[in-house]
Design a protein around this motif. Structure first.
Motif, PDB file in Angstrom:
ATOM      1  N   VAL A 135     -72.912 -54.719-125.079  1.00  0.00           N
ATOM      2  CA  VAL A 135     -73.443 -55.919-124.305  1.00  0.00           C
ATOM      3  C   VAL A 135     -75.053 -55.828-124.619  1.00  0.00           C
ATOM      4  O   VAL A 135     -75.584 -54.721-124.361  1.00  0.00           O
ATOM      5  N   ILE A 136     -75.348 -57.145-125.069  1.00  0.00           N
ATOM      6  CA  ILE A 136     -76.916 -57.227-125.422  1.00  0.00           C
ATOM      7  C   ILE A 136     -77.309 -58.439-124.760  1.00  0.00           C
ATOM      8  O   ILE A 136     -76.952 -59.564-124.809  1.00  0.00           O
ATOM      9  N   ASP A 137     -78.413 -58.248-123.788  1.00  0.00           N
ATOM     10  CA  ASP A 137     -79.211 -59.376-123.042  1.00  0.00           C
ATOM     11  C   ASP A 137     -80.547 -59.471-123.601  1.00  0.00           C
ATOM     12  O   ASP A 137     -81.269 -58.751-123.670  1.00  0.00           O
ATOM     13  N   ILE A 138     -80.796 -60.849-123.609  1.00  0.00           N
ATOM     14  CA  ILE A 138     -81.939 -61.145-124.467  1.00  0.00           C
ATOM     15  C   ILE A 138     -82.703 -62.121-123.427  1.00  0.00           C
ATOM     16  O   ILE A 138     -82.072 -63.248-122.964  1.00  0.00           O
ATOM     17  N   GLU A 139     -83.759 -61.898-123.170  1.00  0.00           N
ATOM     18  CA  GLU A 139     -84.611 -62.778-122.063  1.00  0.00           C
ATOM     19  C   GLU A 139     -85.869 -63.079-122.600  1.00  0.00           C
ATOM     20  O   GLU A 139     -86.623 -62.474-123.353  1.00  0.00           O
ATOM     21  N   LEU A 140     -86.386 -64.097-122.137  1.00  0.00           N
ATOM     22  CA  LEU A 140     -87.732 -65.011-122.593  1.00  0.00           C
ATOM     23  C   LEU A 140     -88.514 -65.270-121.510  1.00  0.00           C
ATOM     24  O   LEU A 140     -87.858 -66.133-120.633  1.00  0.00           O
TER      25      LEU A 140
END
Length: 402
Positions: A316-321
């Protein structure tokens, strides 16, 4: 009378003066601040920082006087340097027998009537020049003012020595830059020259295993497989090394506007992920302004590491900006991987530094990817840090200057 202008250690003193390589510009704020202070603390209108050379005296800073140089034989600063006094003072030149016929005392309203100079003495006891105050009328200094002038003279010497250190640092930097450029060129050339032989080795082992499979026993096939595996690993290492050097300057120019989520989708397509994986993109898409190619390479490296160093059934990979800051965009790549030990977290961004022996696919890391990431983030005007726990995963957060 003839006044002495030559100190006892003149030859060594002149070598010391030249060694500091001071320029003659009078626009240095730090030196000018000191002459301003000298005049203010002594209540005397003119103040100079002089450097006494072989035939002339020139002034690094001049407060209250329009002067750049003076004849050494006539300069009061030259007399101060030749004197044994810790502070050379002439309260009234017109009444002092040594200076009655001195040309500087017969210059009308610009006459030198009062002079007080403290020598600029470096750590080797060389008198480089003076910090002095000058008046066109008789004057005097009290003990407090004399002490203040001496303290300021020490600060001038520190500035002169700092200037010398800065020159040496700039010279060293130029040499290192030149050597680093040569080293990069050498590494790049060697890497390119090695790629073709390695490709031939990989191709040859494939041919041997395919064409002569029936004539080679299992142990021989294992040897060929090991040769191919080692060749592929070395080839991958060379490609990463080339990427590190070729992309070292990427991100410093060519900024553009683009959709962040669209870039992420393109990165995911490039990766062609073969494992069970969920990648969660930001809920809301934003346009950002930076070097697109540099950011793409950063995300490729970080997401690849999240895939490679993961022992869970589902990655599981979460990417936030985060675009709320006025100066920076903040991007976070978080995973549920194997994590990084706290004592190793400071080392992972160094070139050739590795955390694990092998990744989930049995491949050995080369410690180039994260050093490339750090260099690219720096080129984009930002910083990167990691927060990680063993067994729980890692979170890489980096900034990009808007």
């Amino acid at each position: 009378m003839q006044l002495n202008t030559i100190p006892k250690n003149e030859a060594e003193r002149l070598l010391a003066v030249k060694s500091y390589k001071l320029d003659r510009h009078q626009n240095d704020v730090d030196f000018n601040n000191i002459t301003e202070l000298a005049s203010s603390l002594t209540n005397i209108p003119a103040s100079l920082i002089s450097i006494v050379e072989e035939d002339e005296v020139w002034f690094k800073s001049a407060k209250g006087m329009q002067i750049c140089t003076s004849d050494r034989n006539l300069s009061f600063c030259s007399y101060a340097v030749a004197s044994d006094d810790d502070i050379y003072i002439v309260e009234d030149t017109k009444k002092d027998l040594r200076f009655i016929n001195h040309p500087y005392t017969k210059n009308g309203k610009d006459s030198v009537v009062f002079y007080a100079g403290v020598c600029l003495v470096d750590k080797n006891d060389h008198k480089l020049g003076t910090l002095c105050v000058i008046d066109n009328k008789p004057n005097s200094l009290n003990e407090q003012q004399k002490d203040a002038l001496k303290l300021l003279a020490k600060q001038v010497v520190k500035l002169i020595e700092l200037n010398k250190s800065n020159i040496k640092l700039r010279q060293t930097k130029r040499k290192l830059t030149k050597k680093n450029k040569m080293l990069k060129g050498f590494a790049s050339q060697v890497a390119h020259d090695m790629k073709m032989p390695l490709a031939n080795m990989i191709l040859t082992t494939d041919i041997l295993m395919s064409k002569y499979k029936k004539d080679i026993d299992n142990q021989g096939l294992d040897y060929l497989k090991n040769i191919k595996s080692a060749s592929l690993s070395l080839s991958n290492y060379i490609n990463n090394l080339l990427s590190y050097y070729e992309n070292s300057a990427m991100g410093k120019k060519s900024a553009e506007h683009f959709s962040f989520n669209q870039l992420l989708e393109e990165v995911i397509d490039i990766l062609n992920i073969k494992v069970d994986c969920s990648i969660n993109l930001p809920d809301k898409d934003y346009d950002i302004h930076t070097n697109r190619a540099a950011l793409e390479l950063i995300l490729l490296n970080l997401i690849t590491n999240s895939l490679k160093y993961n022992d869970k059934p589902e990655t599981v990979i979460d990417i936030e900006l985060d675009t709320s800051d006025a100066q920076y965009d903040f991007i976070t790549v978080r995973d549920n991987g194997i994590g990084i030990a706290k004592e190793k977290q400071k080392q992972i961004f160094k070139l050739f530094s590795t955390v694990e022996e092998t990744d989930r696919f049995g491949q050995r890391g080369h410690g180039i990817g994260l050093s490339t990431v750090k260099k690219l983030v720096s080129n984009l005007g930002g910083n990167i840090n990691v927060n990680s726990k063993i067994g729980e995963g890692s979170s890489f957060k980096f900034s990009i200057k808007k």
